[in-house]
Design an enzyme around this catalytic site. Structure first.
Site, PDB file in Angstrom:
ATOM      1  N   LYS A 100       0.838  -1.199   0.000  1.00 22.40           N
ATOM      2  CA  LYS A 100       0.000   0.000   0.000  1.00 22.40           C
ATOM      3  C   LYS A 100       0.868   1.242   0.000  1.00 22.40           C
ATOM      4  CE  LYS A 100       0.880   1.340   4.411  1.00 22.40           C
ATOM      5  NZ  LYS A 100       1.556   2.614   4.757  1.00 22.40           N
ATOM      6  N   ASP A 117      -2.869  -1.089  10.817  1.00 17.52           N
ATOM      7  CA  ASP A 117      -3.406  -1.083   9.457  1.00 17.52           C
ATOM      8  C   ASP A 117      -3.681  -2.478   8.906  1.00 17.52           C
ATOM      9  OD1 ASP A 117      -0.771  -1.796   9.213  1.00 17.52           O
ATOM     10  OD2 ASP A 117      -0.227  -0.231   7.787  1.00 17.52           O
TER      11      ASP A 117
END
Length: 266
Positions: free
Chosen positions: A9, A132
């Site tokens: 990401k 996350d």
């Protein structure tokens, strides 16, 4: 045996609003998965075994081990599986490889152990493992709030090329160190993130509209924390038409959108 893909990401925005009573920081961030990925192979085994082609993060040193033991504890079973991680995501670059691997392990083990847990139940376990990890259960484009574990999916960006730069600069306990450099003067109000989320929800002229809103609070302190990055940053900054941004807590960097000429020059 099953195979699960774990994608990297980038943070299109990353703003820190302040320090919380629990010691974590309150953040607002727009997260976006990219095509760069790791691959996990998961199968039943007599015990828990985590192998990785990066020797320094094999066994109990890998967040996948934590994910497997947490999922087993939640389900009241003994963790029995062999998980082989084949890395494609550079380690400790701010690209979320460890968290993504942990999320992929949760998804894969839910199948291999036939637990039948819902996405919400997996997200609860993910939030216990890392800030996350929950995002990587679905990936795509999302708003992250709280300490990063509160995830709201957003309409996805159109697919565009991204140049990633991953310098060979090691910083032990990187995330904790990077947050330790932040002072109240660096805290924001989350306005850029809120604006970008609104643009994504509207879905009109997205690529042009979001470009000027990309930001990362760690860009204000990373040159202090990682002095050797300064020379690399200066050399790269003039190459890209669009802003050079830190990926997560760094020291990885990216420019989006990019093109083949910029990539080759970089």
């Amino acid at each position: 045996m099953i195979e699960v893909t774990a994608r990297a990401k980038i943070n299109l925005t990353l703003e820190v609003l302040g320090r919380r009573d629990d010691g974590y920081h309150e953040v607002k961030t727009i997260l976006q998965t990219v095509d760069l990925s790791d691959r996990l192979e998961i199968e039943r085994y007599s015990s828990l075994k985590v192998d990785c082609d990066k020797a320094e993060i094999t066994g109990e040193n890998n967040l996948v081990w934590t994910a497997a033991t947490a999922l087993a504890a939640r389900s009241g079973i003994v963790p029995r599986a062999r998980i082989v991680i084949k890395k494609g995501i550079p380690v400790s670059m701010g690209l979320g490889g460890g968290s993504s691997d942990a999320a992929a392990a949760l998804v894969g083990l839910n199948q291999v152990w036939k637990l039948g847990l819902s996405a919400g139940e997996l997200a609860e376990t993910a939030a216990e493992i890392g800030s996350d990890v929950a995002f990587f259960l679905t990936g795509g484009t999302a708003l992250g709030e709280g300490r990063g574990e509160s995830i709201t999916p957003l309409p996805g960006l159109p697919s565009v090329p991204v140049t990633l730069i991953c310098p060979e600069l090691a910083l032990p306990r990187k995330t904790a160190v990077m947050y330790s450099f932040l002072d109240p003067v660096h805290y924001g109000d989350g306005e850029a993130t809120a604006k970008m989320a609104g643009i994504l929800m509207e879905g009109v002229g997205v690529l042009n509209a979001v470009g000027g809103l990309t930001c990362n609070v760690f860009e204000q302190v990373i040159h202090q924390a990682v002095p050797k990055l300064n020379w690399i940053w200066r050399r790269l900054e003039g190459i890209f038409k669009n802003p050079l941004r830190v990926a997560g807590s760094g020291p990885g960097m990216f420019s989006r959108p990019s093109n083949e000429d910029e990539f080759q020059r970089a």
